[in-house]
Design a protein around this motif. Structure first.
Motif, PDB file in Angstrom:
ATOM      1  N   LYS A   9      38.497  38.797  38.149  1.00  0.00           N
ATOM      2  CA  LYS A   9      39.820  39.336  38.448  1.00  0.00           C
ATOM      3  C   LYS A   9      39.717  40.503  39.427  1.00  0.00           C
ATOM      4  N   LEU A  10      38.754  41.383  39.191  1.00  0.00           N
ATOM      5  CA  LEU A  10      38.561  42.532  40.067  1.00  0.00           C
ATOM      6  C   LEU A  10      38.203  42.080  41.476  1.00  0.00           C
ATOM      7  N   LEU A  11      37.321  41.113  41.582  1.00  0.00           N
ATOM      8  CA  LEU A  11      36.924  40.591  42.888  1.00  0.00           C
ATOM      9  C   LEU A  11      38.117  39.971  43.623  1.00  0.00           C
ATOM     10  N   ALA A  12      38.950  39.229  42.919  1.00  0.00           N
ATOM     11  CA  ALA A  12      40.127  38.613  43.544  1.00  0.00           C
ATOM     12  C   ALA A  12      41.090  39.683  44.057  1.00  0.00           C
ATOM     13  N   ILE A  13      41.279  40.759  43.291  1.00  0.00           N
ATOM     14  CA  ILE A  13      42.169  41.843  43.715  1.00  0.00           C
ATOM     15  C   ILE A  13      41.594  42.552  44.934  1.00  0.00           C
ATOM     16  N   VAL A  14      40.316  42.835  44.912  1.00  0.00           N
ATOM     17  CA  VAL A  14      39.683  43.521  46.042  1.00  0.00           C
ATOM     18  C   VAL A  14      39.751  42.659  47.305  1.00  0.00           C
ATOM     19  N   GLU A  15      39.485  41.367  47.171  1.00  0.00           N
ATOM     20  CA  GLU A  15      39.553  40.472  48.329  1.00  0.00           C
ATOM     21  C   GLU A  15      40.969  40.406  48.897  1.00  0.00           C
TER      22      GLU A  15
END
Length: 55
Positions: A9-15
């Motif tokens: 989830k964090l990676l998707a938000i950062v991307e």
């Protein structure tokens, strides 16, 4: 984005934040807008802590 680990989830938000900053057309305000959207997504996914959104 509701499924997956917290890291996913964090990676998707950062991307998504990086993509927004790359395409945002206006030179002023893009940092504020991007951070506001990113913090909203953190809250929506219950990923925020006291350091993400000040009290």
């Amino acid at each position: 984005m509701n499924q997956g680990t917290q890291d996913d989830k964090l990676l998707a938000i950062v991307e998504s934040h990086i993509q927004l900053e790359r395409i945002y057309l206006f030179s002023s305000g893009n940092g504020r807008t991007g951070r506001m959207i990113m913090n909203y997504l953190f809250a929506q996914q219950k990923l925020q802590d006291d350091q993400t959104i000040p009290k």
